[in-house]
Each structure stands twice: as structure tokens, then as C-alpha cells.
Design an enzyme around this catalytic site. Structure first.
Site, PDB file in Angstrom:
ATOM      1  N   ARG A 212      50.308  48.994 -17.845  1.00 20.62           N
ATOM      2  CA  ARG A 212      50.480  51.450 -18.668  1.00 20.62           C
ATOM      3  C   ARG A 212      51.513  52.251 -18.197  1.00 20.62           C
ATOM      4  O   ARG A 212      52.609  51.974 -16.732  1.00 20.62           O
ATOM      5  CB  ARG A 212      49.633  51.627 -18.421  1.00 20.62           C
ATOM      6  CG  ARG A 212      49.128  51.819 -17.292  1.00 20.62           C
ATOM      7  CD  ARG A 212      47.613  52.863 -16.993  1.00 20.62           C
ATOM      8  NE  ARG A 212      47.307  52.481 -15.509  1.00 20.62           N
ATOM      9  CZ  ARG A 212      47.602  52.672 -14.149  1.00 20.62           C
ATOM     10  NH1 ARG A 212      48.918  53.795 -14.110  1.00 20.62           N
ATOM     11  NH2 ARG A 212      47.022  52.750 -13.117  1.00 20.62           N
TER      12      ARG A 212
ATOM     13  N   LYS B 147      42.627  41.212 -10.612  1.00 20.83           N
ATOM     14  CA  LYS B 147      43.793  41.073  -9.049  1.00 20.83           C
ATOM     15  C   LYS B 147      43.959  39.620  -8.277  1.00 20.83           C
ATOM     16  O   LYS B 147      44.980  39.178  -8.235  1.00 20.83           O
ATOM     17  CB  LYS B 147      43.319  42.374  -7.941  1.00 20.83           C
ATOM     18  CG  LYS B 147      43.761  43.590  -8.678  1.00 20.83           C
ATOM     19  CD  LYS B 147      43.202  44.763  -7.489  1.00 20.83           C
ATOM     20  CE  LYS B 147      42.897  45.449  -7.991  1.00 20.83           C
ATOM     21  NZ  LYS B 147      43.798  46.759  -7.517  1.00 20.83           N
TER      22      LYS B 147
ATOM     23  N   GLU C 118      41.947  40.365   1.232  1.00 19.87           N
ATOM     24  CA  GLU C 118      43.688  39.595   1.687  1.00 19.87           C
ATOM     25  C   GLU C 118      43.628  40.238   3.506  1.00 19.87           C
ATOM     26  O   GLU C 118      42.596  41.462   3.749  1.00 19.87           O
ATOM     27  CB  GLU C 118      44.139  40.973   0.974  1.00 19.87           C
ATOM     28  CG  GLU C 118      44.611  40.772  -0.678  1.00 19.87           C
ATOM     29  CD  GLU C 118      45.362  42.081  -1.274  1.00 19.87           C
ATOM     30  OE1 GLU C 118      45.713  43.243  -0.804  1.00 19.87           O
ATOM     31  OE2 GLU C 118      45.780  41.641  -2.204  1.00 19.87           O
TER      32      GLU C 118
ATOM     33  N   HIS D 223      43.011  56.209  -0.203  1.00 22.46           N
ATOM     34  CA  HIS D 223      43.630  54.629  -0.716  1.00 22.46           C
ATOM     35  C   HIS D 223      44.611  55.419  -2.263  1.00 22.46           C
ATOM     36  O   HIS D 223      44.238  54.553  -3.086  1.00 22.46           O
ATOM     37  CB  HIS D 223      43.425  53.428  -0.885  1.00 22.46           C
ATOM     38  CG  HIS D 223      42.763  52.971   0.243  1.00 22.46           C
ATOM     39  ND1 HIS D 223      44.231  52.520   1.214  1.00 22.46           N
ATOM     40  CD2 HIS D 223      41.470  52.771   0.310  1.00 22.46           C
ATOM     41  CE1 HIS D 223      43.182  52.121   2.465  1.00 22.46           C
ATOM     42  NE2 HIS D 223      41.648  52.143   1.756  1.00 22.46           N
TER      43      HIS D 223
END
Ligand code: ADP
Length: 671
Positions: A294, A116, A200, A235
Site C-alpha cells: 500500500r 510475514k 528472528e 517499533h
């Protein structure tokens, strides 16, 4: 195009890929672990190869075993599905080395998006807006804490290698930071063997909006519109839709352009999804969070609004063809919503459940597209994702799609492990959902309403269950009679019988209460007494469990699934599990588990509290089974003597396995 492909996956996605392969005339090879020998994807494939024991690490994640199966079967290409090895660059490389086409992006693109942090750095360089944060190499806790401070709380700590919502912690203030970082690291180490974290800004409220992209080897890269996946728990997505409701045309266009730029930046080929966070109401703000290299679980909603088969596109692109359509040829029509039906318990933090699907009824094709990898009678095993089905509806507009979702969920029923069906139905019925007022805090915000199941079993549900049982009794009696003497005048089928009692008695237990019912024949229906007064009721049945119950002239559709001692009645998406209690047996106490000395679900025996020959009183605890992290005490349904104990502490037991044999004995006379 290929002639034969191998699907390195299981469950609904393997079945879904096999269907497209077959439609295109390709042979499909399945792989399976020992737990999946009789699974739906194995039955559907043209051939199936064993790849190892049930744990995914030893089968569906075993690169060597899968490559060996692909080579031995003569497959030319490998479709990884989603999850498992689908985002594993080493697997894509191993396929290439074995001369197999990997149906997915080049390994370098998987690698570039696999971290990420690296992905965010790449996106910044490509001019794509990213969530403000720190994604550097310095992993010193003090540095990370300082970065959190600089961003301002709340922040989100995220595993760089993360996926499936694991290794993620929201941190509200500086005091919590150290402990949250340590916890996220432990979780990430366990799940991904990688402790690297990024920080973040936690954006709240936020919508999860993603863009489907597709690229070919000839240099075309396009978007196939957007999806909203904001309805999440832990999440993780549960309801997704396309297009994302209420986005301005300009915002849609900029996000699509950013997503295509992201795909181009990594030399992407095939199907991919670029995920963004969008602050609700903002006209132009959106932030990249990650790219999934994907096919997504929720790809059917894009198929529903475009009329395309994305797996067909994947196969064509992998075979070297150009994208079947240019961007300007794409048409978007109507609105689609997908609801994921899971074996999980919403009331226990959505804890995954396992067990046999004793009866299963999914919506008919007129109401919904259903993608499922299990059939009635199959077992949801604790080894893999507990998804039962994806229920995908389409309507001319969002309101029509929401209405169809409600109807599709009302036509669904499961008798077996606990599911989120009622929860999904309550989301679909919620006014805020109908308005499109959705963001990632939706479930948390409306928690009380979404978890609240009606406290009383509706009379219609009890009546339907009772009439279903009476109909079953009548047909069993008829069958027995016919078998006994086919030519007897008594086998005649008018419903009148010599000596038939004036009223039939029936005791049903549901939601912790029992209902003693008396039913009398009355015209074509019944007069039913014992639930909220007396009323006239009739039931019409279809083969697939769909029913219509009429109460005092008012008809309602519902689903009744009936097996053994249990019934599940699904009314407006709420499932009521009921048991028929033998009216002649002594009344059971609440812990007696319906008088069964069997395991309520697959689990492990944790203790045996009696021995052979023990004399026990009714209600005495006999044996304790741990299943799904809960203890279940099996108690004596009647006084008796323990004749046999079939398992010892530590043994694994199947659902329904007899644990103890009890010989009923007359209770000791009080002395
Ligand atoms: P994973 O790869 O584990 O699924 P993601 O990065 O895709 O993790 O995030 C999962 C979900 O967490 C998102 O769909 C979103 O709901 C939430 N989320 C992620 N990043 C943020 C953020 N910076 N602010 C608010 N919510 C976020």
C-alpha cells in the site's frame, strides 16, 4: 482515467488523496463513521456517505458497508489509503466482485505478503536476503524455543500476521522466552485473531531502510529511491527521511534491485514498500523484513525529493496506464524529512491522548508541507490514530533539511491534548540526529535528553503570554467602549484613558508555578516586572498566532495561542501551557484545577464523592473522572454547598462538561 473515486479511509490520508483526485479533475467520495460526521475529509470531499458507528470494526473496517457506499455513489474505483482495509485481500476481492477497481495491488500479491513468514519464504526463493530466523509452520513452544536457541539471543518474536509493532517481543535470554512467547501470542490473538509467530535474530544496532517501489500492469517495475525510518518508538516510526543518509551507492543499488525483485516475485502492481534492516556501518549487509502492499504514511518524503505525486501514479496505474516515468528518467534532488505530530504523551510511554484541539497552528507553506486531517476546533477521538499532522520539510542537503525541520517545529503550536511536539523538536535539535547517527535505538539511547523539558519557563514565553493577554484586554475594552458610544470622545483610541491604573496586574500559572506580573505602559511597549527582575517588552502579533516578542531590545519569534482561560506559548518547539488566574480570587491550591468544576478531558465518571446539599470546604474532592487511563479528582475551588450533581458514576463526559454546581458559602466560623 476514472471520473469518480471513493476513499475508504479518514484523516490526513483521505484528505491527501482527495486533493490529488481534485487536481486531476476526479470527483471524490468520502465515507465516515458517526464520530467523523464533521471531519475534515468529509468537508473536503464532493460527497460523503455514512458507514456506521465510531468503532473502526463497525465502520472503516466494514467491507459490506463500504462497498455499498461505493456502489450507491457511482464511484468507479476505491482507494484504501493506509491502515484499515488497505492490506486486506478480501476487501480487494470484494471490490472486484462489485465491479469496482481496487487502487492497489492484486489480491494475490496482498496475500503473498500478508503473512510475514510466507513473505520471507518467497523472498528467500527470489534471492532476496532475509533476517536469519525461523518462519516455519511448527508452532510448538518447545520448537520455537529451540529455534531461538539455535539463532542465539537476543531474538525477536514476531506475529506472522503482525503490523503496527503489535505482537512483537524482544527476548534477551532463554529464561524469558516462554513468558514472552505467551505475551506476544495474547497480543496477536487480540489484534489479528492469529497466534502464529516467527522468530528472528534481533539485529542491534539496526537501521530501518525501505525502498519505494512501483509497478504497472504492462510489466514495468521500478524503485523510487530509499527512505530511512529509524527514529522509532514502540517499533513505530516518528521521523522519516529520504534519501537514507550515509548509505554507500553500491548498497543502495543492491537494496533497490532486491526490492524490485520482491515486487516482481509476487506480480506486484501499484505502490508498495519493501522494508529492510541494515546494520549501521556495514557496507553490504541488508535483510528483508516485510513488504507493505500500500502507500506508506511517509510517502511525502519521496515525493519531496522526486517532485512526483505518488497518489497520481497510483490512480494512473489503477486506471490501466503505464508508469508515468522510466527508472532512468527519475531525478532525485535534495533531502526531505517528515515528523509526525501526534496527540500523545512522551512522558507516559507515548500514551495516545484525545481531546479537542482548542487552538492549532501548523507551519506555513514556505517552511513545510503539512498533511493533516484535522482543523482547529476538531477533536482527536480515542477511536482512531491520534496523528495531528505530518510536517514535511525539504532542503538542498540534509543539514538544510534538519535546519528547516527545527524552524517548522518552532512555528507549530497546539492548545489542547498533550502532543509530542517538544519531543520532536528535541530530536531535531539533537547533535546525533544532525550527524545522521541514527538507528532504531536512537530514542531509547537518548531518552533522558529527549524527554527532558527545560525546568524553567523562559521569561520570553511568560512575557509573550502576558502581553498577549494585555493586548486582548485592551481590545476588549475598546470594543466595549465603541459599542457603548461610537461617537463619544472617550472612544478615541490613543491608549490613554481617564483613570487608567498606573500598572496592570496579571497572574499567570505555568509549569506548576504562578507569576504575579505588573505591567506599565512604556513608549510603544511595556515595562514588565515579576519574572526574573524587570525588563522592557513588546509584542507584535500576526493573525495566525505567530508573534515576535522583544525583550530589552532582543527580538524572538514564537507562537501564542490564546483561548478562554488558557494560553499555549510555543518557543523553539517547546510548548508552555499557561492559565490566567483571576488576581482578585483567593489563591488557589495546586489541585484546584484552576477553579473549574468541569471535565478536564473526555472521560468517564468513576465516583461521585458528595451529594446534593453537601457542605464542602475549599479543596475537598467532589468527583473523580477517569480519562486516558488516569484519574482526575475535581475539587472544590471554594467552600460552598453542592447545588447540583450533573453526572453519576459510569457516565461518559465531554471535555468541558460541567460536573458539579457549587454555591459558594461563607466558611463556617471556627467554633
Ligand atoms: P510491523 O509490521 O509490526 O511494523 P516490522 O516487521 O515492520 O513490524 O518491524 C517493525 C520495526 O521493528 C522495524 O522497523 C524495526 O525497527 C524493528 N525490527 C523488526 N525486525 C527486526 C529485527 N529482526 N531486528 C531488529 N529490529 C527489528
Amino acid at each position: 482515467m476514472f471520473r469518480k473515486i471513493l476513499i475508504a479511509n479518514r484523516g490526513e490520508i483521505a484528505c491527501r488523496i482527495i486533493r490529488t483526485a481534485h487536481r486531476l479533475g476526479l470527483a471524490a467520495v468520502a465515507v465516515y463513521s458517526d464520530a467523523d460526521r464533521a471531519a475534515a475529509h468529509v468537508a473536503l470531499a464532493d460527497e460523503a456517505w455514512p458507514i456506521g458507528p465510531p468503532p473502526a470494526r463497525e465502520s472503516y473496517l466494514d467491507i459490506d458497508a463500504i462497498i455499498a457506499a461505493a456502489r450507491a455513489s457511482g464511484a468507479e474505483a476505491v482507494h484504501p489509503g493506509y491502515g484499515f482495509l488497505s492490506e486486506n485481500a478480501a476487501f480487494a476481492e470484494a471490490c472486484a466482485q462489485a465491479g469496482l477497481v481496487f487502487i492497489g495491488p492484486p489480491p494475490a500479491a496482498i496475500r503473498a505478503m500478508g503473512s510475514k513468514s510466507a513473505a520471507k519464504a518467497l523472498m528467500l526463493a527470489a534471492g532476496v536476503p532475509v533476517v536469519p530466523g525461523y518462519h516455519g509452520d511448527d508452532q510448538d513452544p518447545d520448537r520455537l524455543a529451540a529455534e531461538a536457541h539455535r539463532l542465539g539471543f537476543p531474538v525477536l518474536i514476531k506475529a506472522v500476521a503482525g503490523g503496527g509493532g503489535r505482537g512483537m517481543r524482544i527476548v534477551a535470554d532463554a529464561q524469558e522466552f516462554g513468558a514472552a512467547l505467551a505475551a506476544a501470542r495474547r497480543e496477536a490473538e487480540g489484534a489479528f485473531a492469529d497466534q502464529h509467530m516467527l522468530i528472528e535474530k534481533y539485529i542491534e544496532p539496526a537501521r530501518h531502510v525501505e525502498i519505494q517501489v512501483f509497478a504497472d500492469r504492462q510489466g514495468h517495475a521500478i524503485d523510487l529511491f530509499d527512505r530511512d525510518c529509524s527514529i522509532q518508538r514502540r517499533h513505530q516510526k516518528v521521523i522519516e527521511e529520504a534519501p537514507a543518509p550515509g548509505l554507500g551507492a553500491e548498497l543502495r543499488r543492491s537494496m533497490a534491485a532486491a526490492a524490485v525483485a520482491a515486487a516482481r516475485a509476487v506480480g506486484y502492481v501499484g505502490a508498495g514498500t519493501v522494508e529492510f534492516i541494515v546494520p549501521p556501518g556495514a557496507a553490504d549487509a541488508f535483510f528483508f523484513i516485510e513488504m507493505n502492499t500500500r502507500l506508506q504514511v511517509e510517502h511525502p518524503v519521496t515525493e519531496a525529493i522526486t517532485g512526483l505525486d505518488l497518489v497520481e501514479w497510483q490512480l494512473r496505474v489503477a486506471a490501466g496506464e503505464e508508469l508515468p516515468l522510466a527508472r532512468k528518467e527519475l531525478r532525485r534532488r535534495g533531502h526531505a524529512i517528515e515528523a509526525r505530530l501526534y496527540a500523545e504523551d512522551p512522558e507516559r510511554e507515548f500514551l495516545p491522548q484525545s481531546g479537542r484541539l482548542r487552538r492549532l497552528r501548523l507551519p506555513p507553506a514556505e517552511l513545510a508541507r503539512v498533511d493533516s486531517g484535522v482543523r482547529e476546533g476538531d477533536t482527536i477521538s480515542p477511536y482512531y490514530d491520534p496523528m495531528i499532522a505530518k510536517i514535511v520539510v525539504w532542503g538542498e542537503d540534509r543539514a538544510a533539511a534538519v535546519g528547516r525541520l527545527r524552524r517548522a517545529l518552532a512555528a507549530t503550536a497546539v492548545l489542547g491534548p498533550a502532543t509530542n511536539l517538544g519531543f520532536l523538536a528535541r530530536v531535531a535539535a539533537h547533535p546525533a540526529f544532525a550527524e545522521g547517527a541514527i538507528d532504531t535505538g536512537f530514542i531509547e539511547r537518548h531518552r533522558a535528553a529527549l524527554l527532558a523539558r527545560p525546568s524553567e519557563v523562559p521569561a520570553a514565553a511568560i512575557a509573550a503570554a502576558a502581553l498577549h493577554r494585555l493586548a486582548a484586554r485592551a481590545s476588549a475594552a475598546r470594543a466595549a467602549q465603541t459599542a457603548a458610544d461610537r461617537f463619544s470622545p472617550w472612544a478615541e483610541n490613543s491608549g490613554w484613558r481617564l483613570g487608567e491604573p498606573a500598572a496592570q496586574e496579571l497572574v499567570l500559572s505555568a509549569a506548576g508555578r504562578s507569576y504575579r506580573l505588573a505591567a506599565r505602559r512604556c513608549g510603544p511597549g511595556w515595562q514588565l516586572e515579576g519574572v526574573r527582575g524587570m525588563f522592557a517588552a513588546a509584542l507584535t502579533l500576526a493573525d495566525d498566532g505567530a508573534c515576535r516578542v522583544t525583550i530589552d531590545g532582543v527580538g524572538r519569534s514564537l507562537v501564542v495561542l490564546d483561548e478562554g482561560d488558557a494560553l499555549a506559548v510555543s518557543l523553539d518547539g517547546e510548548t508552555w501551557v499557561m492559565h490566567e488566574i483571576d488576581a482578585l480570587a483567593p489563591p488557589a491550591g495546586e489541585e484546584l484545577g484552576g477553579g473549574k468544576l468541569t471535565a478536564p478531558m473526555p472521560g468517564k465518571v468513576t465516583s461521585v464523592l458528595v451529594s446534593r446539599g453537601s457542605r464542602v470546604a475549599r479543596g475537598d474532592p467532589l468527583i473523580v473522572v477517569e480519562a486516558m487511563k488516569m484519574e482526575h479528582t475535581i475539587r472544590a475551588p471554594v467552600a460552598g454547598i453542592v447545588a447540583a450533581i450533573r453526572y453519576a458514576a459510569g457516565d461518559l463526559v465531554e471535555e468541558g462538561a460541567e460536573l458539579v454546581a457549587l454555591e459558594p458559602a461563607a466558611p463556617a466560623e471556627p467554633g
